[in-house]
Design a protein around this motif. Sequence first.
Motif, PDB file in Angstrom:
ATOM      1  N   ASN A   7      -4.790   7.009   7.126  1.00 53.31           N
ATOM      2  CA  ASN A   7      -3.852   5.962   7.471  1.00 53.31           C
ATOM      3  C   ASN A   7      -4.274   4.619   6.875  1.00 53.31           C
ATOM      4  O   ASN A   7      -3.510   3.949   6.178  1.00 53.31           O
ATOM      5  CB  ASN A   7      -3.821   5.905   9.011  1.00 53.31           C
ATOM      6  N   ILE A   8      -5.541   4.261   7.119  1.00 52.66           N
ATOM      7  CA  ILE A   8      -6.030   2.970   6.644  1.00 52.66           C
ATOM      8  C   ILE A   8      -6.047   2.910   5.125  1.00 52.66           C
ATOM      9  O   ILE A   8      -5.612   1.936   4.511  1.00 52.66           O
ATOM     10  CB  ILE A   8      -7.434   2.689   7.232  1.00 52.66           C
ATOM     11  N   LEU A  11      -2.579   2.506   3.817  1.00 51.43           N
ATOM     12  CA  LEU A  11      -2.076   1.153   4.062  1.00 51.43           C
ATOM     13  C   LEU A  11      -2.646   0.170   3.062  1.00 51.43           C
ATOM     14  O   LEU A  11      -1.946  -0.708   2.549  1.00 51.43           O
ATOM     15  CB  LEU A  11      -2.428   0.709   5.490  1.00 51.43           C
ATOM     16  N   LEU A  12      -3.962   0.347   2.754  1.00 52.44           N
ATOM     17  CA  LEU A  12      -4.575  -0.554   1.782  1.00 52.44           C
ATOM     18  C   LEU A  12      -3.932  -0.389   0.406  1.00 52.44           C
ATOM     19  O   LEU A  12      -3.631  -1.363  -0.286  1.00 52.44           O
ATOM     20  CB  LEU A  12      -6.085  -0.288   1.708  1.00 52.44           C
ATOM     21  N   LEU A  14      -0.946   0.576  -0.105  1.00 53.98           N
ATOM     22  CA  LEU A  14       0.404   0.040   0.028  1.00 53.98           C
ATOM     23  C   LEU A  14       0.388  -1.475  -0.180  1.00 53.98           C
ATOM     24  O   LEU A  14       1.229  -2.047  -0.898  1.00 53.98           O
ATOM     25  CB  LEU A  14       0.922   0.373   1.434  1.00 53.98           C
TER      26      LEU A  14
END
Lengths: 190, 483, 124, 491
Positions: A7-8, A11-12, A14
């Motif tokens: 997830n992290i 997101l990074l 993204l």
Amino acid sequence: MIDVVLNIVLLLFLLTMAVSILFIRHLMAMAMLFGLYSLLTAALFLVLDAPDVAFTEAAVGTGISTVLMLATLAITGIHKEKRPKIHLPALLLCTLVGGLLVVISLDLPPLGDEQSPALQGVAKHYLEKGKEETGVPNVVTAVLASYRGFDTLGEVAVIFTGGVCVLMLLGHWRQKPSVKVKNKIRITSR
Amino acid sequence: MSLSLWLGIGPLIPLLGALAVGFLGRQPNLRDGFGAFTALMLLLWSITGFVQFNLSHEALLWNAPLIFASPIEGIPLAFSIEPLGLCFALLASSLWLITHLYAIGYMRAKQESHQTRFYVAFCLAMACLMGLILADNLLTLFLFYELLTLTTYPLVSHKGDEKTRKNARLYLMLLMGSSLLLLLPGILVFWQWTGSLNFTPGGLLDKDQPGVALLYLLFVLGVAKAAVMPLHRWLPAAMVAPTPVSALLHAVAVVKAGVFTLLKVTLYLFGAEVIHAQATLLLWLPALTILLASFVAMTRDNLKERLAYSTISQLSYIVLGTVLANSMGLLGGALQMLMHGMAKISLFFVAGVILIASGKTNISELTGLGRQMPLPFIIFTLASLSVIGLPPFGGLWSKWYLALGTVEAGQYLLLGVLMLSSLLNIAYLLSVPLGAFRPSAQPFALKKVPLSCQVSMALPALACILLFFAAEPLIQLLRPITG
Amino acid sequence: MESVLDLVLGHFNYWAVIALLMIGLYGIIARQNLLKKLACLSIFQTGVFLLFISWGYRHDATVPILAEGFSRYANPLPQVLMLTAIVVGVATLAVGYALIVRIHKAYGSIEEDAILEKDQQEQE
Amino acid sequence: MLMSLHLAVLPILLPMIGAPLAALLGRSSWAWWITLIISIGQLLCFVAMLPVVLGGQPLDYSMGGWAIPWGIAYRVDALSLFMGLLIAAIAVLTCVYAKHSLRTDVDHEKLPYAYCCMQLCVMGLLGMVLTADIFNLFVFLEISSLATYGLVSLGKDRRALLAAFRYLVTGTLGATLFLIGVGLAYTATGTLNLEDMAQKFATSPHQRTIQGAFAFIFAGLVLKIAIFPLHLWLPTVYRFAPSAVAVLLAATATKVALYVLVRCQFGLFGQAISASHYLAELLLVGGVLAMLYCSYLALKEDDFKGLLAYSSLAHLGYMLGGMGLLSAKGLSASLMQLFAHTLAKGGLFMLAGIMVLSAGTSKISQLTGLAGRSPLLFLALVICGLSLVGVPGTVGFVGKWQLLDAALTQGRFGLVLAILASSLMALAYVWKILETAYSNPQSNMQLTVKPGWLMPLSMWSLTLGCLYFGFFSQWPWQLAQHAATVLWGSS
């Protein structure tokens, strides 16, 4: 745990994409990045247990949207953006709104929290009674088609509206010389 | 005739007249004839009212208003009649007939354009005036007050050139602006205080209501048609209009509508006693206006403008009487409404006749004109004497009662103001004929003045003399309301 | 220390999404290129989708398709809403692209300031 | 009986059939007839609901038979009926008006699509008014917005395209902000039904989230309503959109967004926003600024439609001011003002369309001599203009009176002063037009094209409405009061 890490990381990625989209001046490259950005979003949806949304995002966001953007670029033939300036008021506004959102987010239940009111409300009913009442095991589909079927009807109306608008804007209308327009006015005045 | 029928017909006569005049625009003779007919009908209407309702004026028909609309909960639009309105209606309708005759001659002699528009707007203005006179509550009155401003705008800007448009804009902005900015909040505050806007004998306010003077100030200034300084500038500006308009509307109808509004508000909403007790300080507003306007009038060379400032000064007599709010003062004010109207219209007619005959508008250019055409200047002198307040003219009575009013209130300084103003009147009014009768080097090239103008010029001046002898019935009529 | 880590981990999604939103918002206001504006608008919208889906997420749960052996599912409602919102967003984008094409045809440019300049010149 | 059960959704379902029909049949005259019939049908639905709703009981309808809050519900109370009636009536008149107007603004082949979009736009607006589900509201918001983007882009001038694009970006931004607010509200309560949500707000532990939800819903709607200083998109849209579209937008679109704001602020968040007094001050200050500054801009504007647009912004200020009073009286005065402004501004935009058509210009300075050439048009201009100023005898006066009365009752003298000053400026800018039109022609203005009879017909219905309701206002005023008490009763 692997969820969280994935997830992290996603997101990074993204965020990097979004920043590049903002700063890259070659529009064709931007379109490519935009497609990638959508794909990453779809992946993130998948990680967050939302396969239906992920499929839709992959098809509609990554597919159609990118194709439309490329098509626009192909028609306009403009591939380079002018050098942008820093917009101070916008920066200020963004900091303000962002700050506000962060403050609000502290009050939000943390990610995946069991006690979140959102999970207690209507959703609980859908999960518990959904199959019984609609006969569909996929709760998302059940809600989409049955409980909130009217929203879906509205969605169809949105697509229809968008289609009509695009048709109005880009349809191959016969170009009329301005003289004819005048004639038409005369007809109406009779 | 039943009361409600009579009330309904009043504003309808000029309204229908306006329609008919508009349709007959292509046949000037028929059009003007029909206009005269309308004016005559209105005069008959007001005489009927006078005869029928004068006899039974004690009960004065407050109980039977004619309600015709209800824009706001609790405040209908309605008509009713009371003595003050009856007098005003009689004055306005009789003078309209005379003015119409005068206008026919004037407009044709000057070959003005857009005559149909002129007459239509004139009829409409009269219809609004009738509505204002008959108003049963403040909202109705406010409605027609605003409409009167609007319908007189085309008359003021009749000529249509740059200067006229500028003045007409000033006219409209001052009148409407003041009414929206001052009068409307005044009405609202009154509505908040009492929950009613109905005209009621004796008024609606408590005697010890705080803030009355402030609210009353809103009304005195907000009703800019009464031309109390500093909101008087529209009146001289309106003098760009054709003379019949200046004569009827800006010496009688519009300005008197202003003071009429004030009188009604004082008598029937605030209550004379409340004003008498609380608004003494406001007396200086009209008093100053009386003096200042007289001084300004002396400096003006343009005849119509001098008359306009004279009107401002004379109107403040009425305002003074209203704010005094004792029986003598109110009676004087009400009488002044009639007397001054009669005299001033005559003065304006003379100014118009001079314009037609010689093309002159400035007083300094009139030297010697009186020897060539004495009649207008004789009439001017007569009317001036009435304005000044000398016997045997009607103007005496109004001045007399006003003076009594100041004495009754113990305001001897104001009495001095009235005396001083009369002296100033003599100076700025009588200097006109005096100058005109002096010999001049060159004779004037004169145009022919239509007979209708000459006759209608003389009639009101003669009426001033008549009013001196026949003031008693009027006073009897007005007594009950002034207390 | 533990609680700070929890807070960060529990809210990191929100903060990242907020950053996305702000990047989008900044682009919408600051960029003159119309296509860029639309792309940033899309980033902004996508951020909101992510926000919703994050709200629907549940630890140790599975996708909301009922099956034997599972008892914990993610919240289906935000997903339903976002399905609708994605389609709505793309419809809007499509109209936006069509407008860009027309603007390019009419002005020969898709830079906002250049277009406004041309209008100014035309008026004079 | 079956019909009466479905009355609440019928206004939405009718155009769902009518809009594709209009687009597919491909003949503009058929499309017009369909649109007219559909919009009359919608109006009749609302009229039929009138007695039921005024009886005191709101009309509920559950989509697909799912009970609240599981499914989507529709609810017609006095407030939605008030708005619905107004929108449906304006839609009918706009449709009548559009027959000639659109034909001169839009290419012949595009006409069926334009009518289709008009139906969709009205459908979206009515959906927003009728629905009791906040996400459903978002969907209908997007439908009406999308349709308007398309309609605006049909304007003859190429500047219409950029106006439409800017509108699209701003509108979507606003809608997305609204969506964030919806999401926050959902996380705090777990439901989407408005009434259910309002109840759960009270017990929710996430009060800051709720305030945040309101902040975002508020911000999104402010963008949509075009409240100063977020109004920049609106004037160009009104100026360059086809005349009929400008009428529809000016008379309905921003007003519906305002309705949503009212609904959310008083109906939904009423209990939850503890800091609502700050909010009231914000609304009041915003309203006052909008009144004064936008009136000033209108004074400076030389384009007729542009002037009307700025005047609309100023009048939104009045409505905000009334809302900011936080009382049933203030709210009903706001609604009355909304009603009055819809009539007057609708009439004026129709008039502007006729003028652009027949005189070929919308520059005020080129209108000299209009009064002489077309006295009836001028008369309508006078009546609508004076209604805008708030001269007695027009419906504008009634609205202004109620607003001033409410402000005075609560001792808000600043608001009173601002309203008065703004009315004065309104008088000045209305008079600027009237005086130019009234003065003698210097240039030879030519009225070559006759506007037919349908355009004047619809314009005159609104103009006479301004007059009629200026004298007899019980009907809208009672409905407005009813609507206001519905919201204040629930909070």
